[in-house]
Design an enzyme around this catalytic site. Structure first.
Site, PDB file in Angstrom:
ATOM      1  N   ASN A  63       0.843  -1.193   0.000  1.00  0.00           N
ATOM      2  CA  ASN A  63       0.000   0.000   0.000  1.00  0.00           C
ATOM      3  C   ASN A  63       0.878   1.242   0.000  1.00  0.00           C
ATOM      4  O   ASN A  63       2.106   1.144  -0.077  1.00  0.00           O
ATOM      5  CB  ASN A  63      -0.969  -0.017   1.192  1.00  0.00           C
ATOM      6  N   ASP A 101      -4.755  -6.170   4.716  1.00  0.00           N
ATOM      7  CA  ASP A 101      -5.899  -6.947   5.200  1.00  0.00           C
ATOM      8  C   ASP A 101      -5.989  -8.300   4.501  1.00  0.00           C
ATOM      9  O   ASP A 101      -6.583  -9.240   5.040  1.00  0.00           O
ATOM     10  CB  ASP A 101      -7.197  -6.170   4.963  1.00  0.00           C
ATOM     11  N   LYS A 161       8.891 -17.373 -10.820  1.00  0.00           N
ATOM     12  CA  LYS A 161       8.225 -16.217 -11.403  1.00  0.00           C
ATOM     13  C   LYS A 161       7.057 -16.661 -12.301  1.00  0.00           C
ATOM     14  O   LYS A 161       7.195 -17.546 -13.140  1.00  0.00           O
ATOM     15  CB  LYS A 161       9.224 -15.409 -12.222  1.00  0.00           C
ATOM     16  N   LYS A 180     -12.362  -3.416  18.887  1.00  0.00           N
ATOM     17  CA  LYS A 180     -11.057  -4.019  19.111  1.00  0.00           C
ATOM     18  C   LYS A 180     -10.505  -3.775  20.518  1.00  0.00           C
ATOM     19  O   LYS A 180      -9.332  -4.004  20.780  1.00  0.00           O
ATOM     20  CB  LYS A 180     -10.075  -3.533  18.047  1.00  0.00           C
TER      21      LYS A 180
END
Length: 400
Positions: A209, A278, A288, A341
Site C-alpha cells: 500500500n 488486510d 516467477k 477491538k
C-alpha cells in the site's frame, strides 16, 4: 536545572581542550557535581591538576589507577553519572565510541554507563566533513547520543570553517534546556508499528500500500524524546531509525504479527500506526509467474488481525492505541473500531483531507479515547502530531 546533577566531563586530545577548563568552571557554577575524565592525549594540552582545582574532584586518566581500592572506578563512576558531556570530542574519540572500542578510562566508562551522552565535536573542518567521521556521528546518533554542533570560524589549524568547539556558556545553556525538558514517558516502554507490509505473489511481485512509515517513525522519535524506551516494528520503508529507538524490521503481515506478539508483554503503551495488509495471496509461487494471454485472477485470504489479537491478549495496565485511515465519516468509524477491538484510544486520519495522507510530511487527525475525549488536531507536521498525541496518551495514563 543542573543543580545537584552528577556530570562526567570527558576531555579528549585536541587544542580545544583548553576550553574544557572554562566549561568545568561553568558547570560547577551551574550547581553540577563535575568529575573530569581525560584521555592520555588530552593531558598533553591541559594538566589534570587544572581540572581537579576547578571541579574540586579527582580527575581520572588511567583505567588501572583505582583511587578507592574497594571500587572498580570506571563502573562506579559510570553508575554515579546523571549525564556525560564529551567536550572536545575528537575524531578519534568519536570513532572509538561508534565502534565500541574501550581502550582507556573514558571510553571504558562510556560503554559502562546508561546516562545520556552529549557530544561536542571539535576538529579540523576537513576532518569533520570526512565521510568516515560523519558516518560515525550518525551511528552515535542512532545509539541515542545527543550533539552540540561545532561552530564555524577560525580554527587553530589555520582553516576557517565548521569544527570549532562551541563556547562553554552555550554548552551549559544547551544542557540546562535539555535537562529541563518535559519527559512524561520516562520509565515507560512504548511499542510502535509503522509502515506498510508486503505480501508476496512470487519472487518478483508483491502487493503493498501507499504507507511511507513517516507517521509511525515520527511517533517513535517523539516518544524517545519524551523519555520512553521505544521499540519500533517496521515494515519496508526508506527511513532512518530514530535516535535511541530499537527497530525490528519485518516484511509481511504475518512477520509483523509475530514480532508484535513477541514484544507486547513488556510494553506499557502499544501504538499500532502501521498500514498492515488486510489480505494476502492465498497461493504464493516459488518461481516467477509467466505472462499469459488474457486476464489474471488471484485468490486472496484474510491476514491475521494484529490489533484485535493485541486487544485480546492485553495485560492489565497496558494502554492500546490504534489508527484508522478513513475517507468517509472518520470519527464514527474510528469510534466503532475502538469499541470493536477493545482499544483505549484511536487516532482517526481522514486521508482525503488536504495535507493528510501517507507520503506527505503533514497530517490532520482526531484523537479519541474511551472516556469520550475527542481532540481534533489542525494541519501539523507529523512530528508535531506525534508529540501532541503522546502528550494526550501520557495524560490518559495518569487518569487525568
Amino acid at each position: 536545572m543542573l543543580t545537584g546533577k552528577n556530570v562526567i566531563l570527558g576531555v579528549s586530545g585536541g587544542i580545544a581542550a583548553y576550553k574544557a577548563s572554562a566549561l568545568t568552571s561553568k558547570l560547577v557554577q551551574a550547581g553540577a557535581n563535575v568529575t573530569v575524565m581525560m584521555t592520555e592525549s588530552a593531558t598533553q594540552f591541559v594538566s589534570p591538576l587544572t581540572f581537579q582545582a576547578l571541579s574540586r574532584n579527582p580527575v581520572y586518566t588511567d583505567t588501572f589507577d583505582e583511587k578507592i581500592p574497594e571500587q572498580i572506578s570506571h563502573i562506579d563512576v559510570a553508575d554515579w553519572a546523571d549525564l556525560i558531556v564529551l567536550a572536545p570530542a575528537t575524531a578519534n574519540l568519536v570513532g572509538k565510541l561508534a565502534n565500541g572500542i574501550a581502550d582507556d578510562m573514558l571510553t571504558t566508562t562510556l560503554l559502562a554507563s546508561e546516562a545520556p551522552v552529549y557530544v561536542a565535536p571539535a576538529m579540523n573542518v576537513h576532518m569533520y566533513a570526512h565521510p568516515a567521521v560523519q558516518a560515525n556521528l550518525k551511528r552515535l546518533e542512532s545509539f541515542g547520543y545527543k550533539f552540540i554542533e561545532p561552530g564555524e570560524g577560525y580554527l587553530a589549524c589555520g582553516y576557517v570553517g565548521k569544527g570549532r568547539l562551541e563556547e562553554p556558556l552555550t554548552i551549559v545553556r544547551v544542557l540546562e534546556e535539555q535537562e529541563s525538558k518535559e519527559q512524561p514517558l520516562v520509565g515507560k516502554h512504548v511499542l510502535i508499528t509503522a509502515g506498510p507490509t508486503q505480501e508476496s505473489v512470487d519472487p518478483v511481485r508483491f502487493f503493498t500500500n501507499h504507507s511511507s512509515g513517516k507517521m509511525g517513525y515520527a511517533i517513535a522519535r517523539q516518544a524517545a524524546d519524551l523519555g520512553a524506551s521505544v521499540t519500533l516494528v517496521s515494515g519496508p520503508v526508506s527511513l532512518d531509525t530514530p535516535p535511541g529507538v530499537k527497530r525490528i524490521d519485518v516484511v509481511s503481515a504475518e512477520d509483523m504479527y509475530e514480532a508484535v506478539l513477541n514484544e507486547m508483554e513488556s510494553a506499557d503503551v502499544i501504538i499500532k500506526a502501521a498500514a498492515v495488509a488486510d489480505y494476502r495471496p492465498k497461493e504464493t509461487y516459488s518461481s516467477k509467474m509467466k505472462k499469459q494471454e488474457g486476464p489474471l485472477t488471484l485468490q486472496f485470504e484474510r491476514t491475521k488481525d494484529i490489533l484485535k489479537e493485541v486487544g485480546k491478549r492485553r495485560r492489565e495496565g497496558q494502554f492500546i492505541v490504534g489508527f484508522a485511515a478513513e475517507t468517509d465519516e472518520p470519527v464514527r468509524y474510528g469510534q466503532e473500531k475502538m469499541e470493536r477491538k477493545r482499544l483505549d484510544a484511536i487516532v482517526v486520519n481522514d486521508i482525503s483531507a488536504e495535507g493528510a495522507g501517507f507520503k506527505g510530511d503533514t497530517n490532520v487527525v482526531t484523537y479519541l479515547n474511551r472516556n469520550g475525549k475527542q481532540e481534533a488536531y489542525p494541519l501539523l507536521t507529523k512530528d508535531d502530531v506525534a508529540r501532541r498525541l503522546l502528550l494526550s496518551i501520557a495524560t490518559d495514563l495518569k487518569g487525568e
